[in-house]
Design a protein around this motif. Structure first.
Motif, PDB file in Angstrom:
ATOM      1  N   VAL A  77       0.871  -1.177   0.000  1.00  0.00           N
ATOM      2  CA  VAL A  77       0.000   0.000   0.000  1.00  0.00           C
ATOM      3  C   VAL A  77       0.908   1.228   0.000  1.00  0.00           C
ATOM      4  O   VAL A  77       1.942   1.240   0.687  1.00  0.00           O
ATOM      5  N   VAL A  78       0.522   2.278  -0.751  1.00  0.00           N
ATOM      6  CA  VAL A  78       1.397   3.430  -0.967  1.00  0.00           C
ATOM      7  C   VAL A  78       0.697   4.724  -0.543  1.00  0.00           C
ATOM      8  O   VAL A  78      -0.491   4.928  -0.835  1.00  0.00           O
ATOM      9  N   GLY A  98      -0.488  12.930  -0.931  1.00  0.00           N
ATOM     10  CA  GLY A  98      -1.294  12.563   0.212  1.00  0.00           C
ATOM     11  C   GLY A  98      -2.381  11.552  -0.088  1.00  0.00           C
ATOM     12  O   GLY A  98      -3.234  11.283   0.761  1.00  0.00           O
ATOM     13  N   GLY A  99      -2.359  10.969  -1.269  1.00  0.00           N
ATOM     14  CA  GLY A  99      -3.353   9.965  -1.619  1.00  0.00           C
ATOM     15  C   GLY A  99      -2.843   8.547  -1.365  1.00  0.00           C
ATOM     16  O   GLY A  99      -1.641   8.291  -1.343  1.00  0.00           O
ATOM     17  N   TYR A 100      -3.771   7.663  -1.175  1.00  0.00           N
ATOM     18  CA  TYR A 100      -3.425   6.265  -0.917  1.00  0.00           C
ATOM     19  C   TYR A 100      -3.894   5.393  -2.090  1.00  0.00           C
ATOM     20  O   TYR A 100      -4.974   5.618  -2.652  1.00  0.00           O
ATOM     21  N   LEU A 108      -7.330   2.896  -6.182  1.00  0.00           N
ATOM     22  CA  LEU A 108      -7.299   4.080  -5.335  1.00  0.00           C
ATOM     23  C   LEU A 108      -8.065   3.795  -4.061  1.00  0.00           C
ATOM     24  O   LEU A 108      -9.148   3.212  -4.075  1.00  0.00           O
ATOM     25  N   LEU A 109      -7.504   4.243  -2.916  1.00  0.00           N
ATOM     26  CA  LEU A 109      -8.105   3.966  -1.617  1.00  0.00           C
ATOM     27  C   LEU A 109      -8.678   5.237  -1.022  1.00  0.00           C
ATOM     28  O   LEU A 109      -8.037   6.290  -1.027  1.00  0.00           O
ATOM     29  N   SER A 110      -9.859   5.127  -0.490  1.00  0.00           N
ATOM     30  CA  SER A 110     -10.522   6.246   0.163  1.00  0.00           C
ATOM     31  C   SER A 110     -10.592   5.953   1.643  1.00  0.00           C
ATOM     32  O   SER A 110     -11.416   5.148   2.092  1.00  0.00           O
ATOM     33  N   LEU A 111      -9.711   6.612   2.407  1.00  0.00           N
ATOM     34  CA  LEU A 111      -9.622   6.374   3.839  1.00  0.00           C
ATOM     35  C   LEU A 111     -10.224   7.547   4.596  1.00  0.00           C
ATOM     36  O   LEU A 111     -10.050   8.716   4.225  1.00  0.00           O
TER      37      LEU A 111
END
Length: 530
Positions: A446-447, A452-454, A463-466
């Protein structure tokens, strides 16, 4: 005549050559009686013309005439013996298929009781009597009845196989030891028989031990299945507890969750059934071999044991079950992934589930130490090798410890880093070219990007939405299940899961506190930070 014949013993009516009642008896000059055909054939074979009994040599071959007196006595005795044999045969059983028949019986062949290694003949109870009463025949070696007595004779020298050549590992006769097997290590057949019999006893014990080990393995596998069932029941209960609070729109996902868990359990049971079936098959083969070995070890037939030993001494092909395990399937992330789409209505339940799941996976926590060979020279490392300070330098760090099976979990403090890459990777060699991180290239990570995006560099990237920025990330790996899960430890939230992975090489924890945005510029082995 009849009264006189009763005073005579049975030995006096037997030819010492054919061991049967005289037929056309003749008398040699030395006074011994033989069947005319027997003595004639005997003299035809031998160079010297001598008496088989007293060994007197006749320079001129005697002219033989039938002794009418002995002939009449023998005929009467034969008739009496036949009547006796007839009465006795009615009490004895005829030889059945697979049983050794008497070689002397005419007409119905009776079951043989013994075989003579000197006469090379098998005898029923009636025809065995001379060997039990006649002094000369008592010295003959009797064994349990066997077929093919000719096979006990040396095919080259027509002598009894009574010795064993250790050099060539074969049975030989006396003449073989002075001709073909001269200067070889030769021992009596009985001596080698005792040695091989001792080996068979040892082999039988080893086979029994192998059977016992496989029985214990079956118990171990069954116990693993029971534990797996408990895990499955617990997981199903947790899933049902969550999904029963939903309305009709959630019922379908509840059924899918249960089916997924049960399918994993069925796979585990199917795997266990396969192992058990294979173990039971090996036990069956080993028990069969044990029976064969036991039967052979009880044999008093020296030659049969030695001839059969080579094939029986080889253990049946079996599998090494030492490392075989039935691992309960991993359910981590199953319920979480199912309810993630209902985040707004299930946020409370999700947090509870993640907290419970973290407690389970944290049971597999491992202590990972950094490998100084994988840290860039500009970087500084703590004395306990658990922390690294790169400043603004972009480098990759790996641990010395690798994993090839089972489950493991580790956590990394990432709050100090504005950009990082975290996960596991297979063993790689040094590379200078830019390498896109993906499962295809051996990276499950995971990056956090410079913006600032994951994202998870999967195939394709996701793309991850945390909801919050992770301060501490936990990584859980189930090698056999092909699962890599990332958790926000403080928020008790699942970040991402790689599923259906196929791990065949060593896996290393991996950490790169640098703005690589999913591209490795150079690395050595995989990693970890705590």
């Amino acid at each position: 005549m009849s009264a006189a014949s009763c005073l005579l013993t049975e030995d006096q009516f037997l030819c010492s050559i054919c061991l049967d009642v005289f037929t056309d008896p003749v008398t040699t000059p030395c006074g011994h009686n033989f069947c005319k055909t027997c003595i004639t054939q005997h003299w035809n074979v031998n160079v010297q013309c001598q008496c088989p009994n007293c060994k007197e040599v006749f320079k001129i071959r005697p002219e033989l005439r039938v002794n009418t007196f002995i002939s009449e006595m023998a005929a009467q005795f034969r008739q009496s013996a036949q009547q006796k044999a007839s009465c006795s045969s009615s009490e004895q059983q005829a030889a059945k298929p697979g049983e050794v028949p008497c070689d002397v019986c005419t007409g119905t062949k009776l079951k043989a009781l013994k075989s003579c290694l000197v006469c090379l003949v098998s005898y029923c109870e009636t025809h065995l009597e001379p060997h039990l009463t006649t002094s000369v025949l008592k010295r003959h070696q009797l064994i349990d009845p066997v077929e093919n007595l000719e096979g006990r004779m040396c095919t080259k020298h027509d002598k009894l196989l009574e010795l064993f050549c250790k050099t060539d590992q074969m049975c030989v006769c006396m003449l073989c030891t002075v001709l073909d097997h001269k200067n070889h290590d030769v021992v009596p057949l009985k001596e080698e028989y005792e040695g091989k019999k001792a080996e068979l006893v040892k082999t039988e014990a080893e086979v029994q031990q192998m059977v016992q080990k496989r029985r214990l393995k079956i118990q171990e596998i069954k116990h693993s299945v029971e534990l797996s069932e408990e895990d499955a029941d617990r997981e199903i209960a947790d899933g049902v507890q969550v999904f029963t609070a939903l309305k009709e729109s959630v019922e379908r996902r509840q059924a899918e969750l249960i089916d997924t868990i049960k399918e994993k359990q069925r796979k585990t049971e199917k795997q266990a059934e396969g192992f058990i079936k294979e173990l039971e098959q090996e036990i069956s083969e080993l028990k069969k071999r044990s029976t064969e070995v036991e039967q052979l070890s009880r044999s008093e037939d020296h030659l049969h044991l030695l001839q059969s030993f080579r094939t029986l001494n080889t253990a049946p092909p079996t599998k090494n079950w030492t490392g075989v395990r039935v691992s309960p399937p991993s359910y981590e992330g199953t319920v979480v992934r199912a309810v993630n789409q209902l985040e707004e209505t299930l946020s409370k339940q999700m947090k509870k589930l993640i907290e419970a799941e973290l407690k389970r996976v944290q049971q597999y926590a491992v202590d990972v130490t950094l490998d100084p060979d994988t840290v860039h020279p500009i970087s500084t490392q703590s004395h306990d090798r658990k922390k690294t300070n790169h400043g603004n330098i972009c480098r990759c760090v790996s641990s010395k410890k690798a994993f090839t099976s089972g489950r493991f979990y580790f956590e990394v403090q990432v709050k100090r880093w504005s950009r990082w890459t975290l996960g596991v990777t297979r063993e790689l060699t040094n590379m200078k070219e830019r390498i896109p991180m993906s499962p295809t290239n051996g990276y499950w990570t995971v990056v956090l990007t410079r913006r600032g995006g994951y994202f998870a560099p999967d195939d394709p990237s996701v793309l991850l939405s945390l909801k919050s920025q992770p301060q501490k990330v936990g990584v859980f790996v189930d090698y056999e299940e092909g699962l890599v899960c990332f958790y926000d430890v403080d928020a008790a939230a699942l970040i991402y899961s790689f599923t259906d992975c196929c791990f065949t090489e060593k896996l290393y924890p991996f950490f790169s506190p640098c703005p690589n945005d999913g591209v490795i510029i150079h690395c050595t082995e995989p990693c970890v930070l705590q």
